[in-house]
Write a protein that holds these residues in place. Structure first.
Motif, short mmCIF file in Angstrom:
data_model
loop_
_atom_site.label_atom_id
_atom_site.label_comp_id
_atom_site.label_asym_id
_atom_site.label_seq_id
_atom_site.Cartn_x
_atom_site.Cartn_y
_atom_site.Cartn_z
N ILE A 25 0.86 -1.20 0.00
CA ILE A 25 0.00 0.00 0.00
C ILE A 25 0.89 1.25 0.00
N ALA A 26 1.90 1.26 0.86
CA ALA A 26 2.83 2.39 0.90
C ALA A 26 3.52 2.57 -0.45
N ASN A 27 3.95 1.46 -1.05
CA ASN A 27 4.63 1.53 -2.35
C ASN A 27 3.69 2.01 -3.44
N MET A 28 2.46 1.53 -3.44
CA MET A 28 1.48 1.99 -4.44
C MET A 28 1.20 3.49 -4.28
N ALA A 29 1.11 3.94 -3.04
CA ALA A 29 0.85 5.36 -2.78
C ALA A 29 2.00 6.21 -3.32
N TYR A 48 -5.76 -0.24 -9.01
CA TYR A 48 -6.93 -1.02 -8.61
C TYR A 48 -6.40 -2.39 -8.24
N LEU A 49 -6.84 -2.91 -7.10
CA LEU A 49 -6.39 -4.21 -6.61
C LEU A 49 -7.46 -5.28 -6.85
N MET A 50 -7.02 -6.49 -7.10
CA MET A 50 -7.96 -7.60 -7.19
C MET A 50 -8.57 -7.78 -5.81
N ASP A 51 -9.90 -7.69 -5.73
CA ASP A 51 -10.60 -7.85 -4.47
C ASP A 51 -11.17 -9.27 -4.39
N THR A 52 -11.74 -9.70 -5.50
CA THR A 52 -12.20 -11.07 -5.68
C THR A 52 -11.77 -11.46 -7.09
N GLU A 53 -12.04 -12.67 -7.49
CA GLU A 53 -11.69 -13.07 -8.85
C GLU A 53 -12.53 -12.32 -9.88
N GLY A 59 -7.49 1.34 -5.17
CA GLY A 59 -6.34 1.38 -4.27
C GLY A 59 -5.78 2.79 -4.24
N PRO A 60 -4.53 2.93 -3.80
CA PRO A 60 -3.90 4.25 -3.74
C PRO A 60 -3.85 4.93 -5.11
N PHE A 61 -4.13 6.23 -5.13
CA PHE A 61 -4.14 6.97 -6.39
C PHE A 61 -3.92 8.45 -6.14
N GLN A 62 -3.71 9.18 -7.23
CA GLN A 62 -3.64 10.63 -7.25
C GLN A 62 -4.60 11.11 -8.33
N GLY A 63 -5.39 12.11 -8.02
CA GLY A 63 -6.35 12.65 -8.99
C GLY A 63 -7.72 12.79 -8.36
N ASN A 64 -8.72 13.00 -9.21
CA ASN A 64 -10.09 13.15 -8.72
C ASN A 64 -10.62 11.84 -8.16
N PRO A 65 -11.65 11.91 -7.30
CA PRO A 65 -12.28 10.68 -6.82
C PRO A 65 -12.63 9.77 -8.00
N PHE A 120 -2.56 -9.34 -9.52
CA PHE A 120 -2.67 -8.80 -8.17
C PHE A 120 -3.38 -7.44 -8.18
N ALA A 121 -3.10 -6.67 -9.23
CA ALA A 121 -3.61 -5.30 -9.33
C ALA A 121 -3.42 -4.82 -10.77
N VAL A 122 -3.87 -3.60 -11.04
CA VAL A 122 -3.56 -2.93 -12.30
C VAL A 122 -3.14 -1.50 -11.98
N LEU A 123 -2.19 -0.99 -12.75
CA LEU A 123 -1.81 0.42 -12.70
C LEU A 123 -2.60 1.12 -13.80
#
Length: 152
Positions: A25-29, A48-53, A59-65, A120-123
């Motif tokens: 989480i710290a690294n993604m931020a 965005y992190l995989m929450d379920t299949e 996840g952590p981001f910069q920008g608008n909601p 695991f996630a997507v950037l």
């Protein structure tokens, strides 16, 4: 500055930020902030992190909601997660099933992130300009993701 040199430098900075830190989480931020503050002509950068299949969660981001949950297979992020490959979209409005979290976004690149060989996630990075991202951006950002994957 030439794009390859830009991304080489950005990747060195990314590695410096995440080296020795195991908290994803710290690294993604930090990676989100690094990309958002250093890349020109973007309006969102984050994970965005995989929450379920079947679903990604914000996840952590910069920008608008942003959209909180995205079904796998839907939109650019969900397509990257289901196809397990980078999505480089020059015009999001022409992308079938695009999810418009921010109406100002016109192009997008989404790179899958793997942990132990599984998604695991997507950037996700968005731009207000059409065709903002190209193959050099793809290669540079994939290298940064690879550096991040080594911490997982």
């Amino acid at each position: 500055m030439q794009k390859q040199k830009f991304y080489d430098l950005l990747n060195q900075q990314a590695q410096g930020l995440i080296d020795g830190e195991s908290n994803f989480i710290a690294n993604m931020a930090n990676l989100s902030a690094l990309l958002f503050t250093n890349m020109d002509d973007i309006n969102w950068a984050g994970f965005y992190l995989m929450d379920t299949e079947q679903e990604l969660v914000l996840g952590p981001f910069q920008g608008n909601p942003a959209c909180i949950r995205i079904p796998v297979g839907k939109g650019v992020c969900g397509t990257a997660a289901s196809e397990l490959k980078t999505q480089l979209v020059k015009d999001v409005h022409a992308f079938e099933g695009h999810i418009a979290c921010d109406a100002a976004s016109n192009s997008e690149i989404v790179i899958p992130v793997y942990k132990q060989g599984k998604i695991f996630a997507v950037l996700d990075i968005d731009s207000p300009s059409l065709a903002r991202f190209d193959e050099q951006d793809k290669m540079g950002l994939e290298a940064i993701v690879k550096s991040f994957e080594e911490t997982l």
